[in-house]
Structures are given as C-alpha cells and as structure tokens.
Write a protein that holds these residues in place. Structure first.
Motif, PDB file in Angstrom:
ATOM      1  N   SER A 114      -8.319 -24.063  40.162  1.00  0.00           N
ATOM      2  CA  SER A 114      -9.361 -23.542  39.274  1.00  0.00           C
ATOM      3  C   SER A 114      -9.010 -22.113  38.906  1.00  0.00           C
ATOM      4  CB  SER A 114     -10.745 -23.596  39.948  1.00  0.00           C
ATOM      5  OG  SER A 114     -10.762 -22.810  41.126  1.00  0.00           O
ATOM      6  N   GLY A 115      -9.725 -21.565  37.937  1.00  0.00           N
ATOM      7  CA  GLY A 115      -9.377 -20.252  37.426  1.00  0.00           C
ATOM      8  C   GLY A 115      -8.286 -20.373  36.372  1.00  0.00           C
ATOM      9  N   GLU A 116      -7.810 -19.248  35.875  1.00  0.00           N
ATOM     10  CA  GLU A 116      -6.791 -19.292  34.835  1.00  0.00           C
ATOM     11  C   GLU A 116      -5.794 -18.157  34.973  1.00  0.00           C
ATOM     12  OE1 GLU A 116      -8.359 -18.807  30.900  1.00  0.00           O
ATOM     13  OE2 GLU A 116      -9.890 -17.378  31.533  1.00  0.00           O
ATOM     14  N   VAL A 117      -4.593 -18.428  34.455  1.00  0.00           N
ATOM     15  CA  VAL A 117      -3.525 -17.435  34.395  1.00  0.00           C
ATOM     16  C   VAL A 117      -3.263 -17.148  32.927  1.00  0.00           C
ATOM     17  CG1 VAL A 117      -1.125 -16.917  34.954  1.00  0.00           C
ATOM     18  CG2 VAL A 117      -2.499 -18.306  36.536  1.00  0.00           C
ATOM     19  N   LYS A 118      -3.487 -15.912  32.506  1.00  0.00           N
ATOM     20  CA  LYS A 118      -3.300 -15.517  31.114  1.00  0.00           C
ATOM     21  C   LYS A 118      -2.035 -14.677  30.997  1.00  0.00           C
ATOM     22  CE  LYS A 118      -6.108 -15.956  28.272  1.00  0.00           C
ATOM     23  NZ  LYS A 118      -6.309 -17.010  27.247  1.00  0.00           N
ATOM     24  N   VAL A 119      -1.102 -15.143  30.175  1.00  0.00           N
ATOM     25  CA  VAL A 119       0.171 -14.445  29.985  1.00  0.00           C
ATOM     26  C   VAL A 119       0.189 -13.801  28.612  1.00  0.00           C
ATOM     27  CG1 VAL A 119       2.671 -14.706  29.818  1.00  0.00           C
ATOM     28  CG2 VAL A 119       1.387 -16.025  31.530  1.00  0.00           C
ATOM     29  N   HIS A 120       0.493 -12.516  28.566  1.00  0.00           N
ATOM     30  CA  HIS A 120       0.598 -11.785  27.309  1.00  0.00           C
ATOM     31  C   HIS A 120       2.066 -11.417  27.103  1.00  0.00           C
ATOM     32  CE1 HIS A 120      -3.828 -11.278  27.249  1.00  0.00           C
ATOM     33  NE2 HIS A 120      -3.683 -11.179  28.568  1.00  0.00           N
ATOM     34  N   GLY A 121       2.681 -11.946  26.060  1.00  0.00           N
ATOM     35  CA  GLY A 121       4.094 -11.710  25.820  1.00  0.00           C
ATOM     36  C   GLY A 121       4.936 -12.817  26.422  1.00  0.00           C
ATOM     37  N   SER A 122       6.249 -12.689  26.305  1.00  0.00           N
ATOM     38  CA  SER A 122       7.168 -13.708  26.813  1.00  0.00           C
ATOM     39  C   SER A 122       7.398 -13.516  28.304  1.00  0.00           C
ATOM     40  CB  SER A 122       8.505 -13.642  26.065  1.00  0.00           C
ATOM     41  OG  SER A 122       9.112 -12.368  26.241  1.00  0.00           O
ATOM     42  N   ILE A 123       7.602 -14.618  28.993  1.00  0.00           N
ATOM     43  CA  ILE A 123       7.776 -14.580  30.442  1.00  0.00           C
ATOM     44  C   ILE A 123       8.963 -15.458  30.824  1.00  0.00           C
ATOM     45  CG2 ILE A 123       6.126 -16.467  30.830  1.00  0.00           C
ATOM     46  CD1 ILE A 123       5.274 -15.007  33.403  1.00  0.00           C
ATOM     47  N   SER A 124       9.757 -14.999  31.761  1.00  0.00           N
ATOM     48  CA  SER A 124      10.950 -15.744  32.174  1.00  0.00           C
ATOM     49  C   SER A 124      10.575 -16.881  33.114  1.00  0.00           C
ATOM     50  CB  SER A 124      11.936 -14.803  32.875  1.00  0.00           C
ATOM     51  OG  SER A 124      11.518 -14.532  34.204  1.00  0.00           O
ATOM     52  N   TRP A 125      11.500 -17.823  33.274  1.00  0.00           N
ATOM     53  CA  TRP A 125      11.416 -18.720  34.419  1.00  0.00           C
ATOM     54  C   TRP A 125      11.748 -17.872  35.643  1.00  0.00           C
ATOM     55  CZ3 TRP A 125      15.302 -18.551  30.806  1.00  0.00           C
ATOM     56  CH2 TRP A 125      16.583 -18.223  31.269  1.00  0.00           C
ATOM     57  N   PRO A 126      11.506 -18.346  36.885  1.00  0.00           N
ATOM     58  CA  PRO A 126      11.861 -17.527  38.053  1.00  0.00           C
ATOM     59  C   PRO A 126      13.340 -17.159  38.039  1.00  0.00           C
ATOM     60  CG  PRO A 126      10.391 -19.275  38.710  1.00  0.00           C
ATOM     61  CD  PRO A 126      10.754 -19.540  37.268  1.00  0.00           C
ATOM     62  N   VAL A 127      13.645 -15.878  37.925  1.00  0.00           N
ATOM     63  CA  VAL A 127      15.018 -15.396  37.802  1.00  0.00           C
ATOM     64  C   VAL A 127      15.833 -15.859  38.997  1.00  0.00           C
ATOM     65  CG1 VAL A 127      16.454 -13.316  37.852  1.00  0.00           C
ATOM     66  CG2 VAL A 127      14.438 -13.415  36.372  1.00  0.00           C
ATOM     67  N   GLY A 128      16.998 -16.403  38.719  1.00  0.00           N
ATOM     68  CA  GLY A 128      17.874 -16.886  39.773  1.00  0.00           C
ATOM     69  C   GLY A 128      17.688 -18.340  40.098  1.00  0.00           C
ATOM     70  N   PHE A 129      16.666 -18.994  39.508  1.00  0.00           N
ATOM     71  CA  PHE A 129      16.438 -20.411  39.783  1.00  0.00           C
ATOM     72  C   PHE A 129      17.551 -21.247  39.157  1.00  0.00           C
ATOM     73  CE2 PHE A 129      14.420 -24.513  38.478  1.00  0.00           C
ATOM     74  CZ  PHE A 129      14.304 -25.040  39.749  1.00  0.00           C
ATOM     75  N   ALA A 130      18.316 -21.963  39.989  1.00  0.00           N
ATOM     76  CA  ALA A 130      19.472 -22.713  39.506  1.00  0.00           C
ATOM     77  C   ALA A 130      19.206 -24.207  39.414  1.00  0.00           C
ATOM     78  CB  ALA A 130      20.672 -22.465  40.434  1.00  0.00           C
ATOM     79  N   GLY A 131      17.984 -24.628  39.713  1.00  0.00           N
ATOM     80  CA  GLY A 131      17.689 -26.053  39.771  1.00  0.00           C
ATOM     81  C   GLY A 131      17.736 -26.753  38.436  1.00  0.00           C
ATOM     82  N   SER A 132      17.655 -26.005  37.334  1.00  0.00           N
ATOM     83  CA  SER A 132      17.636 -26.642  36.025  1.00  0.00           C
ATOM     84  C   SER A 132      19.029 -26.801  35.417  1.00  0.00           C
ATOM     85  CB  SER A 132      16.762 -25.830  35.058  1.00  0.00           C
ATOM     86  OG  SER A 132      17.271 -24.519  34.929  1.00  0.00           O
ATOM     87  N   PHE A 133      20.057 -26.309  36.083  1.00  0.00           N
ATOM     88  CA  PHE A 133      21.410 -26.486  35.573  1.00  0.00           C
ATOM     89  C   PHE A 133      21.838 -27.944  35.692  1.00  0.00           C
ATOM     90  CE2 PHE A 133      22.349 -21.867  36.865  1.00  0.00           C
ATOM     91  CZ  PHE A 133      22.063 -21.410  35.587  1.00  0.00           C
ATOM     92  N   HIS A 134      22.524 -28.446  34.663  1.00  0.00           N
ATOM     93  CA  HIS A 134      23.060 -29.806  34.729  1.00  0.00           C
ATOM     94  C   HIS A 134      24.363 -29.760  35.523  1.00  0.00           C
ATOM     95  CE1 HIS A 134      24.538 -33.744  33.742  1.00  0.00           C
ATOM     96  NE2 HIS A 134      23.439 -34.008  33.048  1.00  0.00           N
ATOM     97  N   PRO A 135      24.447 -30.510  36.612  1.00  0.00           N
ATOM     98  CA  PRO A 135      25.615 -30.379  37.494  1.00  0.00           C
ATOM     99  C   PRO A 135      26.933 -30.800  36.862  1.00  0.00           C
ATOM    100  CG  PRO A 135      24.258 -32.249  38.142  1.00  0.00           C
ATOM    101  CD  PRO A 135      23.470 -31.487  37.128  1.00  0.00           C
ATOM    102  N   ASP A 136      26.877 -31.680  35.870  1.00  0.00           N
ATOM    103  CA  ASP A 136      28.120 -32.157  35.263  1.00  0.00           C
ATOM    104  C   ASP A 136      28.595 -31.280  34.102  1.00  0.00           C
ATOM    105  OD1 ASP A 136      28.393 -34.319  37.004  1.00  0.00           O
ATOM    106  OD2 ASP A 136      27.049 -35.557  35.793  1.00  0.00           O
ATOM    107  N   LEU A 137      27.766 -30.324  33.690  1.00  0.00           N
ATOM    108  CA  LEU A 137      28.174 -29.386  32.657  1.00  0.00           C
ATOM    109  C   LEU A 137      28.769 -28.136  33.304  1.00  0.00           C
ATOM    110  CD1 LEU A 137      25.155 -29.524  30.164  1.00  0.00           C
ATOM    111  CD2 LEU A 137      27.292 -30.825  30.087  1.00  0.00           C
ATOM    112  N   THR A 138      29.655 -27.481  32.595  1.00  0.00           N
ATOM    113  CA  THR A 138      30.237 -26.244  33.104  1.00  0.00           C
ATOM    114  C   THR A 138      29.220 -25.112  33.047  1.00  0.00           C
ATOM    115  OG1 THR A 138      31.032 -25.499  30.949  1.00  0.00           O
ATOM    116  CG2 THR A 138      32.486 -26.980  32.202  1.00  0.00           C
ATOM    117  N   GLY A 139      29.564 -24.006  33.698  1.00  0.00           N
ATOM    118  CA  GLY A 139      28.710 -22.837  33.608  1.00  0.00           C
ATOM    119  C   GLY A 139      28.545 -22.388  32.167  1.00  0.00           C
ATOM    120  N   LEU A 140      29.624 -22.418  31.404  1.00  0.00           N
ATOM    121  CA  LEU A 140      29.568 -22.043  29.997  1.00  0.00           C
ATOM    122  C   LEU A 140      28.668 -22.980  29.204  1.00  0.00           C
ATOM    123  CD1 LEU A 140      30.490 -20.497  27.493  1.00  0.00           C
ATOM    124  CD2 LEU A 140      32.516 -21.984  27.422  1.00  0.00           C
ATOM    125  N   GLN A 141      28.803 -24.287  29.415  1.00  0.00           N
ATOM    126  CA  GLN A 141      27.988 -25.249  28.670  1.00  0.00           C
ATOM    127  C   GLN A 141      26.516 -25.107  29.014  1.00  0.00           C
ATOM    128  OE1 GLN A 141      30.187 -28.707  29.985  1.00  0.00           O
ATOM    129  NE2 GLN A 141      31.175 -28.967  27.984  1.00  0.00           N
TER     130      GLN A 141
END
Length: 226
Positions: free
Chosen positions: A59-86
């Motif tokens: 309950s309650g709300e989180v109000k974001v003003h402006g752009s916000i990053s994903w958690p910096v350093g989070f590597a879970g969204s990288f596709h393992p079969d793609l290179t770092g460059l890709q």
C-alpha cells in the motif's frame, strides 16, 4: 527526486510475517546522494526494488520525478549468449542513447579488453559487475539506484568507479545501498537507516552512521508476528 508516501511492505514466509516498510513517508531530494544503511534482512534491497518499480508496495505509493536507473550494477538482465558489446548495444537502443558512444564508453571503462567481445556466459561475476556498472553509469539518469557496486574490482578500479560516481553526482541524484561506512562518508550527502520497518532520515552523514552503529549493537526489533 523520489517520494515515498505511506509505503507498506510485508512478506509472509512459513506462516511468519516480516514487515520491511511500515507507513514510510520520505523524500529523496534532487542532486543528493543518499546512503541507505541497515542490518542484514532489514529490507534494503526490497526498498531499492520498490524505488525502481520492479516490486510494488502493499500500500502507499512511490512517486518518481525525472528518469531513474535500474539498480546500478545489476547484471541479471544480460543475455548470456550475447557478447558484452551486443548486450551494451541492445541496452543503448532500449534507452534511446547512441549505441556507438555507449559501447566505446563501456569498453574503455570496464577494462574487459577481449572479453568484451565474448559471450557474457563466459564472464566471472566480477567481469559481469564491471560490465553492468559501465553500462549503468554510461547512461545519464536524473537518479541512480546503486547496490554495493563500487566495491567491485581491485583498488584501482574501485577508485575509478568512485570517481565516475562523483562525476555523475554533479548533475544527478543517487540512492545507494551499502554496508561500507567509509564509502558512505566519501560519497554520500545524506543517510537513511532502515530499521524495524521504519526509515530514519539524516541530513548529517556522521549522525546517520552513528545511529546505524548503535542499532547494530542492539537486538533486531520484532517486525512480524506468527
């Protein structure tokens, strides 16, 4: 700027509830780096996820003003079969930034050398963190969410990471979850301490650190019932 308005969050595991946010109302201001401290299990990562929008409060709300990053350093969204460059180029397209500029920045900053052109599945955890930090900080956001990321790497890389973080803070804000009190002293303007479902906010960094250290010498408060 991020505002929390009467935010509540409780988990139930094996019949026992644990409240990590109990009607929290706080504002993380513009152009301010806020260090979030708390004992293990206090709910710091949950707080970061709610700020990022990847987890909803009960309950309650989180109000974001402006752009916000994903958690910096989070590597879970990288596709393992793609290179770092890709992976870097893909993220650049998602966020609408120049793919070549981001790729050049990450290649130089991460110091991955030839590994930047190899599949991410071949990376060590430290290499993934370097890639993730470079990609995250290579895109300019109004607010960065940070989770222990500048602790990655050797002393030289840590210094470079902190220098880049400081440079970004000249134009942006940050909410940084960390256990490194020295890092909080060096990098943060304010401190928030999560304890017993309450977020205690301090504009004086040393006062916030002292409050956290006092908490660590006490038994954790009961935040749930059977």
């Amino acid at each position: 700027m991020i505002e929390l308005r009467n935010v509540c969050k409780t988990f139930v595991l094996n019949g026992r509830s644990k409240t990590v946010a109990d009607r929290i109302s706080v504002t993380f201001p513009h152009h301010t780096a806020v260090g979030v401290l708390g004992r293990n299990g206090a709910g710091k990562t949950t707080m970061l996820k709610m700020l990022a929008g990847s987890m909803e409060p009960d309950s309650g709300e989180v109000k974001v003003h402006g752009s916000i990053s994903w958690p910096v350093g989070f590597a879970g969204s990288f596709h393992p079969d793609l290179t770092g460059l890709q992976n870097t180029r893909f993220i650049a397209r998602v966020y609408g930034v120049d793919t070549d500029e981001l790729a050049d920045f990450v290649a130089d900053f991460s110091e991955l050398r030839e590994h930047f052109y190899l599949p991410v599945r071949s990376y060590s955890s430290g290499m993934k963190s370097r890639l993730a930090f470079g990609v995250s900080m290579g895109i300019k956001f109004d607010t960065y969410l940070v989770d222990e990321v500048t602790a990655v790497g050797d002393a030289s890389f840590k210094q470079k990471s902190e220098a880049l973080f400081r440079a970004r803070m000249n134009e942006s804000s940050a909410v940084m979850v960390t256990h490194a009190l020295g890092q909080v002293e060096r990098l943060c303007d304010h401190v928030a301490v999560l304890e017993g479902g309450q977020l205690h906010y301090f504009t004086d960094v040393m006062e916030g650190i002292a409050f956290h250290q006092e908490n660590m010498h006490r038994a954790p408060p009961e935040t749930g019932v059977r």
